[in-house]
Design an enzyme around this catalytic site. Structure first.
Site, PDB file in Angstrom:
ATOM      1  N   TYR A 141       0.815  -1.210   0.000  1.00 26.47           N
ATOM      2  CA  TYR A 141       0.000   0.000   0.000  1.00 26.47           C
ATOM      3  C   TYR A 141       0.855   1.270   0.000  1.00 26.47           C
ATOM      4  O   TYR A 141       0.448   2.291  -0.538  1.00 26.47           O
ATOM      5  CB  TYR A 141      -0.900   0.045   1.241  1.00 26.47           C
ATOM      6  CG  TYR A 141      -2.228  -0.652   1.086  1.00 26.47           C
ATOM      7  CD1 TYR A 141      -2.307  -1.940   0.580  1.00 26.47           C
ATOM      8  CD2 TYR A 141      -3.411  -0.013   1.465  1.00 26.47           C
ATOM      9  CE1 TYR A 141      -3.524  -2.576   0.467  1.00 26.47           C
ATOM     10  CE2 TYR A 141      -4.632  -0.648   1.350  1.00 26.47           C
ATOM     11  CZ  TYR A 141      -4.683  -1.930   0.849  1.00 26.47           C
ATOM     12  OH  TYR A 141      -5.891  -2.555   0.741  1.00 26.47           O
ATOM     13  N   LYS A 191       4.410 -14.885   1.375  1.00 20.99           N
ATOM     14  CA  LYS A 191       4.571 -15.526   0.062  1.00 20.99           C
ATOM     15  C   LYS A 191       6.075 -15.690  -0.157  1.00 20.99           C
ATOM     16  O   LYS A 191       6.665 -15.183  -1.126  1.00 20.99           O
ATOM     17  CB  LYS A 191       3.896 -14.659  -1.019  1.00 20.99           C
ATOM     18  CG  LYS A 191       3.840 -15.280  -2.401  1.00 20.99           C
ATOM     19  CD  LYS A 191       2.899 -16.474  -2.515  1.00 20.99           C
ATOM     20  CE  LYS A 191       3.018 -17.113  -3.886  1.00 20.99           C
ATOM     21  NZ  LYS A 191       2.255 -18.386  -3.988  1.00 20.99           N
ATOM     22  N   ASP A 223      -1.559 -18.050  -0.389  1.00 22.69           N
ATOM     23  CA  ASP A 223      -2.550 -18.774  -1.208  1.00 22.69           C
ATOM     24  C   ASP A 223      -3.118 -19.960  -0.433  1.00 22.69           C
ATOM     25  O   ASP A 223      -4.333 -20.212  -0.457  1.00 22.69           O
ATOM     26  CB  ASP A 223      -1.979 -19.173  -2.573  1.00 22.69           C
ATOM     27  CG  ASP A 223      -0.602 -19.815  -2.496  1.00 22.69           C
ATOM     28  OD1 ASP A 223      -0.002 -19.853  -1.395  1.00 22.69           O
ATOM     29  OD2 ASP A 223      -0.117 -20.292  -3.541  1.00 22.69           O
ATOM     30  N   ASP A 247      -5.754  -7.369   3.733  1.00 24.01           N
ATOM     31  CA  ASP A 247      -6.949  -6.749   3.166  1.00 24.01           C
ATOM     32  C   ASP A 247      -7.804  -7.810   2.475  1.00 24.01           C
ATOM     33  O   ASP A 247      -9.004  -7.916   2.708  1.00 24.01           O
ATOM     34  CB  ASP A 247      -6.531  -5.666   2.159  1.00 24.01           C
ATOM     35  CG  ASP A 247      -7.725  -5.019   1.495  1.00 24.01           C
ATOM     36  OD1 ASP A 247      -8.680  -4.665   2.209  1.00 24.01           O
ATOM     37  OD2 ASP A 247      -7.731  -4.896   0.250  1.00 24.01           O
ATOM     38  N   ASP A 251     -11.586  -9.854   3.931  1.00 20.34           N
ATOM     39  CA  ASP A 251     -12.880  -9.850   3.229  1.00 20.34           C
ATOM     40  C   ASP A 251     -13.367 -11.287   3.071  1.00 20.34           C
ATOM     41  O   ASP A 251     -14.539 -11.591   3.269  1.00 20.34           O
ATOM     42  CB  ASP A 251     -12.761  -9.207   1.839  1.00 20.34           C
ATOM     43  CG  ASP A 251     -13.119  -7.722   1.846  1.00 20.34           C
ATOM     44  OD1 ASP A 251     -12.935  -7.075   2.894  1.00 20.34           O
ATOM     45  OD2 ASP A 251     -13.596  -7.222   0.805  1.00 20.34           O
TER      46      ASP A 251
HETATM   47  C1  IPM Z   1     -10.162  -1.948   4.324  1.00 20.46           C
HETATM   48  C2  IPM Z   1     -10.546  -1.230   3.063  1.00 20.46           C
HETATM   49  C3  IPM Z   1      -9.501  -0.181   2.748  1.00 20.46           C
HETATM   50  C4  IPM Z   1      -8.190  -0.898   2.545  1.00 20.46           C
HETATM   51  C5  IPM Z   1      -9.823   0.729   1.547  1.00 20.46           C
HETATM   52  C6  IPM Z   1     -11.141   1.425   1.691  1.00 20.46           C
HETATM   53  C7  IPM Z   1      -8.711   1.712   1.268  1.00 20.46           C
HETATM   54  O1  IPM Z   1     -10.703  -2.136   2.025  1.00 20.46           O
HETATM   55  O2  IPM Z   1     -10.053  -1.286   5.378  1.00 20.46           O
HETATM   56  O3  IPM Z   1      -9.986  -3.167   4.290  1.00 20.46           O
HETATM   57  O4  IPM Z   1      -7.902  -1.355   1.438  1.00 20.46           O
HETATM   58  O5  IPM Z   1      -7.431  -0.999   3.505  1.00 20.46           O
HETATM   59 MG    MG Z   2     -10.557  -4.170   2.617  1.00 17.31          MG
END
Ligand code: IPM
Ligand code: MG
Length: 364
Positions: A141, A191, A223, A247, A251
């Site tokens: 990032y 990785k 992975d 990140d 999710d």
């Molecule tokens: C998260 C979000 C953020 C990230 C975005 C909104 C920049 O996806 O907090 O996971 O990628 O960190």
């Molecule tokens: Mg995110």
């Protein structure tokens, strides 16, 4: 206790879910004798429209002086132009970087009442309880070079997964500290079979491990970890990983808990140790869900649970944090559901009603 919070509702459903977390904090405060001062400021698209930047200097300064920060979500189609000079997400990234919030804690807890709310089999998700420690101010990032340029052969762009050994050591330490208080097992996700930064990560993780002889350290390739999260999430307890890996994996992991609307997060500026208060920013892991905005639909639980994490990590108010978590559990057990976790025979409620139910229990 008297606590000063900066509140950054942001965009989309952000203001709606944050309002419910504020309501719950006030209820808990009334019960346990704490008073909150809420300083509302703009971030994300809302700040771009009103102040021309995704987060202003003034807001950053106020956050630095506050005891903690509560954030909703940023972004939306209105600000999505890939060529835009400033993006809502820049506000979030600036906050993380400027406030030194390197440690992002994302617990994945399956509430018994929601074992049927996921696409996975109930026996796979039942009793799942693990926590991701995502590095938040480095890696892909933030690494340099990070740019886009024009050549005779066409456009090019680069992002860099960059880490210093100090950055790796301090985040891995967060993982070890949490593991020490849980099952004494830490999984470091990397990785290392391909990436140089991951090989350094792995080496530093092994070095830090010497300070934690009571904790077993396992290395897992990212992975394989993605697969393991779905295949056997019960195996997981504490995981520590790079910014982008974290990140993506969180999710994925949120689906085990039934919905993105269930996952809170804490972004801390220090290593959490028992009894120590750490400055932090608290936000749900979900985004601004623009299509749901203004409809009193969004699930406020992730933000409410983030407020509980604030009570725990920034204020050392464990009893109060648990009261909030217990209130969430009770309300779910009673059958109340927002649209995202709704199933047959349950009672569908909106954002406000869910917040009211939880606030009443937490403050009762
Ligand atoms: C998260 C979000 C953020 C990230 C975005 C909104 C920049 O996806 O907090 O996971 O990628 O960190
Ligand atoms: Mg995110």
């Amino acid at each position: 206790m008297k606590l000063n919070l900066v509140v950054l509702p942001g965009d989309g459903v952000g203001p709606e879910v944050v309002a419910e977390a504020v309501k719950v904090l006030e209820a808990v405060g009334r019960k346990y004798g704490h008073s909150f001062n809420f300083d509302h400021r703009l971030v994300g698209g809302a700040a771009i429209d009103a102040e021309g930047v995704a987060v202003s200097e003034e807001t950053l300064e106020r956050c630095k002086k506050a005891d903690a920060v509560l954030l909703g979500a940023v972004g939306g189609p209105k600000w999505d132009d890939p060529l835009a000079k400033v993006r809502p997400e820049d506000g979030l990234l600036a906050l993380r970087k400027h406030l030194g919030l390197f440690a992002n804690l994302r617990p994945v807890h399956v509430y018994p009442a929601l074992v049927d709310a996921t696409n996975l089999k109930p026996e796979v998700v039942r009793d799942v309880d693990f926590i991701f420690v995502r590095e938040l101010t480095g890696g892909l990032y933030f690494g340099k070079p990070k740019k886009r340029w024009q050549t005779k052969q066409g456009r090019r762009a680069v992002d860099s997964m960059f880490y210093t050994e100090q950055e790796i050591a301090r985040i891995v330490r967060v993982g070890f500290e949490l593991a020490r208080r849980r099952k004494k097992q830490l999984i470091s996700v990397d990785k290392a079979n391909v990436l140089e930064s991951s090989r350094l990560w792995r080496q530093v993780a092994m070095e830090v491990a010497r300070d934690y002889p009571d904790v077993t350290l396992e290395h897992m390739l990212v992975d394989a970890c993605a697969m393991r999260i779905i295949q056997n999430p019960k195996y997981l307890d504490v995981l520590v990983t790079e910014n982008t890996f974290g990140d993506i994996l969180t999710d994925e992991a949120s689906m085990i808990a039934g919905s993105m609307g269930m996952l809170p997060s804490a972004s801390l500026a220090g290593v959490p140790e028992q009894g120590r208060r750490i400055f932090g920013l608290y936000e749900p892991i979900h985004g601004s869900a623009p299509r749901r905005a203004g409809l009193n639909m969004a699930n406020p639980i992730a933000t409410i649970l983030s407020a509980a994490m604030m009570l725990r990590y920034s204020f050392s108010l464990e009893k109060e944090a648990r009261a909030v978590e217990k209130a969430v559990e009770d309300v779910l057990n009673e059958g109340y559901r927002t649209y995202d976790i709704m199933s047959e025979g349950k009672t569908k409620v909106g954002t406000k009603e869910m917040g009211d139910l939880i606030a009443r229990k937490a403050g009762g």
